[in-house]
Write a protein that holds these residues in place. Sequence first.
Motif, PDB file in Angstrom:
ATOM      1  N   HIS A  96      86.381 -16.053  20.746  1.00 48.51           N
ATOM      2  CA  HIS A  96      86.659 -17.493  20.758  1.00 48.51           C
ATOM      3  C   HIS A  96      85.867 -18.265  19.701  1.00 48.51           C
ATOM      4  O   HIS A  96      86.110 -19.445  19.487  1.00 48.51           O
ATOM      5  CB  HIS A  96      86.419 -18.081  22.156  1.00 48.51           C
ATOM      6  CG  HIS A  96      84.987 -18.174  22.563  1.00 48.51           C
ATOM      7  ND1 HIS A  96      84.216 -17.078  22.891  1.00 48.51           N
ATOM      8  CD2 HIS A  96      84.182 -19.245  22.693  1.00 48.51           C
ATOM      9  CE1 HIS A  96      82.992 -17.480  23.202  1.00 48.51           C
ATOM     10  NE2 HIS A  96      82.951 -18.792  23.094  1.00 48.51           N
ATOM     11  N   LEU A  97      84.950 -17.581  18.997  1.00 46.92           N
ATOM     12  CA  LEU A  97      84.155 -18.230  17.952  1.00 46.92           C
ATOM     13  C   LEU A  97      84.506 -17.732  16.551  1.00 46.92           C
ATOM     14  O   LEU A  97      84.033 -18.291  15.559  1.00 46.92           O
ATOM     15  CB  LEU A  97      82.659 -17.988  18.209  1.00 46.92           C
ATOM     16  CG  LEU A  97      82.123 -18.446  19.568  1.00 46.92           C
ATOM     17  CD1 LEU A  97      80.669 -18.046  19.720  1.00 46.92           C
ATOM     18  CD2 LEU A  97      82.300 -19.942  19.739  1.00 46.92           C
ATOM     19  N   GLN A  98      85.332 -16.709  16.453  1.00 44.57           N
ATOM     20  CA  GLN A  98      85.611 -16.066  15.163  1.00 44.57           C
ATOM     21  C   GLN A  98      86.349 -16.959  14.179  1.00 44.57           C
ATOM     22  O   GLN A  98      86.208 -16.793  12.972  1.00 44.57           O
ATOM     23  CB  GLN A  98      86.387 -14.767  15.374  1.00 44.57           C
ATOM     24  CG  GLN A  98      85.571 -13.697  16.039  1.00 44.57           C
ATOM     25  CD  GLN A  98      86.357 -12.436  16.326  1.00 44.57           C
ATOM     26  OE1 GLN A  98      87.562 -12.368  16.092  1.00 44.57           O
ATOM     27  NE2 GLN A  98      85.665 -11.434  16.838  1.00 44.57           N
ATOM     28  N   HIS A  99      87.117 -17.906  14.664  1.00 48.87           N
ATOM     29  CA  HIS A  99      87.928 -18.757  13.793  1.00 48.87           C
ATOM     30  C   HIS A  99      87.146 -19.919  13.170  1.00 48.87           C
ATOM     31  O   HIS A  99      87.637 -20.570  12.253  1.00 48.87           O
ATOM     32  CB  HIS A  99      89.108 -19.336  14.583  1.00 48.87           C
ATOM     33  CG  HIS A  99      88.670 -20.388  15.563  1.00 48.87           C
ATOM     34  ND1 HIS A  99      88.059 -20.074  16.764  1.00 48.87           N
ATOM     35  CD2 HIS A  99      88.713 -21.741  15.501  1.00 48.87           C
ATOM     36  CE1 HIS A  99      87.775 -21.198  17.403  1.00 48.87           C
ATOM     37  NE2 HIS A  99      88.157 -22.227  16.661  1.00 48.87           N
ATOM     38  N   ILE A 100      85.948 -20.178  13.653  1.00 47.55           N
ATOM     39  CA  ILE A 100      85.208 -21.359  13.204  1.00 47.55           C
ATOM     40  C   ILE A 100      84.634 -21.130  11.810  1.00 47.55           C
ATOM     41  O   ILE A 100      83.859 -20.198  11.602  1.00 47.55           O
ATOM     42  CB  ILE A 100      84.070 -21.707  14.188  1.00 47.55           C
ATOM     43  CG1 ILE A 100      84.628 -21.946  15.591  1.00 47.55           C
ATOM     44  CG2 ILE A 100      83.291 -22.934  13.687  1.00 47.55           C
ATOM     45  CD1 ILE A 100      83.559 -22.057  16.669  1.00 47.55           C
ATOM     46  N   PRO A 101      84.974 -21.985  10.852  1.00 48.73           N
ATOM     47  CA  PRO A 101      84.382 -21.862   9.517  1.00 48.73           C
ATOM     48  C   PRO A 101      82.880 -22.138   9.576  1.00 48.73           C
ATOM     49  O   PRO A 101      82.447 -23.080  10.244  1.00 48.73           O
ATOM     50  CB  PRO A 101      85.090 -22.933   8.692  1.00 48.73           C
ATOM     51  CG  PRO A 101      86.273 -23.358   9.504  1.00 48.73           C
ATOM     52  CD  PRO A 101      85.946 -23.071  10.927  1.00 48.73           C
ATOM     53  N   VAL A 102      82.117 -21.303   8.882  1.00 50.95           N
ATOM     54  CA  VAL A 102      80.667 -21.476   8.830  1.00 50.95           C
ATOM     55  C   VAL A 102      80.258 -21.614   7.369  1.00 50.95           C
ATOM     56  O   VAL A 102      80.490 -20.717   6.555  1.00 50.95           O
ATOM     57  CB  VAL A 102      79.920 -20.294   9.486  1.00 50.95           C
ATOM     58  CG1 VAL A 102      78.410 -20.498   9.377  1.00 50.95           C
ATOM     59  CG2 VAL A 102      80.336 -20.127  10.943  1.00 50.95           C
ATOM     60  N   ILE A 103      79.653 -22.758   7.067  1.00 51.61           N
ATOM     61  CA  ILE A 103      79.170 -23.057   5.725  1.00 51.61           C
ATOM     62  C   ILE A 103      77.659 -22.836   5.736  1.00 51.61           C
ATOM     63  O   ILE A 103      76.931 -23.536   6.448  1.00 51.61           O
ATOM     64  CB  ILE A 103      79.480 -24.520   5.322  1.00 51.61           C
ATOM     65  CG1 ILE A 103      80.952 -24.874   5.590  1.00 51.61           C
ATOM     66  CG2 ILE A 103      79.069 -24.777   3.885  1.00 51.61           C
ATOM     67  CD1 ILE A 103      81.966 -24.042   4.862  1.00 51.61           C
ATOM     68  N   ILE A 104      77.196 -21.856   4.978  1.00 52.02           N
ATOM     69  CA  ILE A 104      75.768 -21.565   4.898  1.00 52.02           C
ATOM     70  C   ILE A 104      75.165 -22.446   3.805  1.00 52.02           C
ATOM     71  O   ILE A 104      75.627 -22.439   2.664  1.00 52.02           O
ATOM     72  CB  ILE A 104      75.514 -20.076   4.576  1.00 52.02           C
ATOM     73  CG1 ILE A 104      76.202 -19.163   5.603  1.00 52.02           C
ATOM     74  CG2 ILE A 104      74.018 -19.797   4.481  1.00 52.02           C
ATOM     75  CD1 ILE A 104      75.726 -19.321   7.019  1.00 52.02           C
ATOM     76  N   LEU A 105      74.134 -23.196   4.180  1.00 57.03           N
ATOM     77  CA  LEU A 105      73.411 -24.044   3.230  1.00 57.03           C
ATOM     78  C   LEU A 105      72.077 -23.387   2.933  1.00 57.03           C
ATOM     79  O   LEU A 105      71.378 -22.951   3.848  1.00 57.03           O
ATOM     80  CB  LEU A 105      73.198 -25.437   3.818  1.00 57.03           C
ATOM     81  CG  LEU A 105      74.480 -26.202   4.168  1.00 57.03           C
ATOM     82  CD1 LEU A 105      74.141 -27.499   4.891  1.00 57.03           C
ATOM     83  CD2 LEU A 105      75.293 -26.476   2.916  1.00 57.03           C
ATOM     84  N   THR A 106      71.731 -23.319   1.667  1.00 54.52           N
ATOM     85  CA  THR A 106      70.522 -22.605   1.279  1.00 54.52           C
ATOM     86  C   THR A 106      69.828 -23.277   0.104  1.00 54.52           C
ATOM     87  O   THR A 106      70.470 -23.953  -0.698  1.00 54.52           O
ATOM     88  CB  THR A 106      70.866 -21.140   0.915  1.00 54.52           C
ATOM     89  OG1 THR A 106      69.676 -20.447   0.560  1.00 54.52           O
ATOM     90  CG2 THR A 106      71.853 -21.064  -0.237  1.00 54.52           C
ATOM     91  N   THR A 107      68.531 -23.073   0.039  1.00 58.79           N
ATOM     92  CA  THR A 107      67.792 -23.511  -1.149  1.00 58.79           C
ATOM     93  C   THR A 107      67.808 -22.395  -2.184  1.00 58.79           C
ATOM     94  O   THR A 107      67.419 -22.596  -3.317  1.00 58.79           O
ATOM     95  CB  THR A 107      66.338 -23.877  -0.795  1.00 58.79           C
ATOM     96  OG1 THR A 107      65.737 -22.788  -0.114  1.00 58.79           O
ATOM     97  CG2 THR A 107      66.294 -25.125   0.071  1.00 58.79           C
ATOM     98  N   GLY A 108      68.265 -21.236  -1.785  1.00 59.93           N
ATOM     99  CA  GLY A 108      68.396 -20.099  -2.689  1.00 59.93           C
ATOM    100  C   GLY A 108      68.478 -18.802  -1.914  1.00 59.93           C
ATOM    101  O   GLY A 108      67.901 -18.683  -0.832  1.00 59.93           O
ATOM    102  N   MET A 109      69.228 -17.870  -2.457  1.00 55.44           N
ATOM    103  CA  MET A 109      69.310 -16.545  -1.849  1.00 55.44           C
ATOM    104  C   MET A 109      69.678 -15.546  -2.933  1.00 55.44           C
ATOM    105  O   MET A 109      70.281 -15.902  -3.945  1.00 55.44           O
ATOM    106  CB  MET A 109      70.308 -16.499  -0.687  1.00 55.44           C
ATOM    107  CG  MET A 109      71.741 -16.722  -1.054  1.00 55.44           C
ATOM    108  SD  MET A 109      72.968 -16.465   0.283  1.00 55.44           S
ATOM    109  CE  MET A 109      72.413 -17.501   1.566  1.00 55.44           C
TER     110      MET A 109
END
Length: 143
Positions: A83-96
């Motif tokens: 039930h959570l797989q469809h949710i878009p996730v935007i990763i915010l980073t200072t660097g990776m």
Amino acid sequence: MQTRTSITRIVLTDDDVDDQFFFQMALRQSGEKAELHVFDNGILLLEALIKGDTALPDVIFMDYNMPCKNAVQCMEELRQHQHLQHIPVIILTTGMSPAEMEKVYQKGATACIRKPHDLSSLVQLIKDVLANKLTAREPIFCL
């Protein structure tokens, strides 16, 4: 941009209170109709979403480096629940590193984006995400 009449449910997961405030200010300035839920860490986010303590969001903005559970660990657990797989996730980073970015995409992130350092850039990022410009489930990395 298409005008939306419904309210977009947004989750922000970030342990930095200054970044939380900055995001809230940018969201207000964006003019978007949105309901924002803020979590200080990945454990609180996962507990709320898995247990159903909060309505499912339309999009999750998540800090990459968090105590307790980082973005990779959160993505891994989020994507285990159908039930959570469809949710878009935007990763915010200072660097990776490229390896870190690849891992977060393998775990199901929609986009990895460098945290904007000015308000107008963050406002535009929010508008772009909510207009579905960055939720195509394709690797995107903006510097």
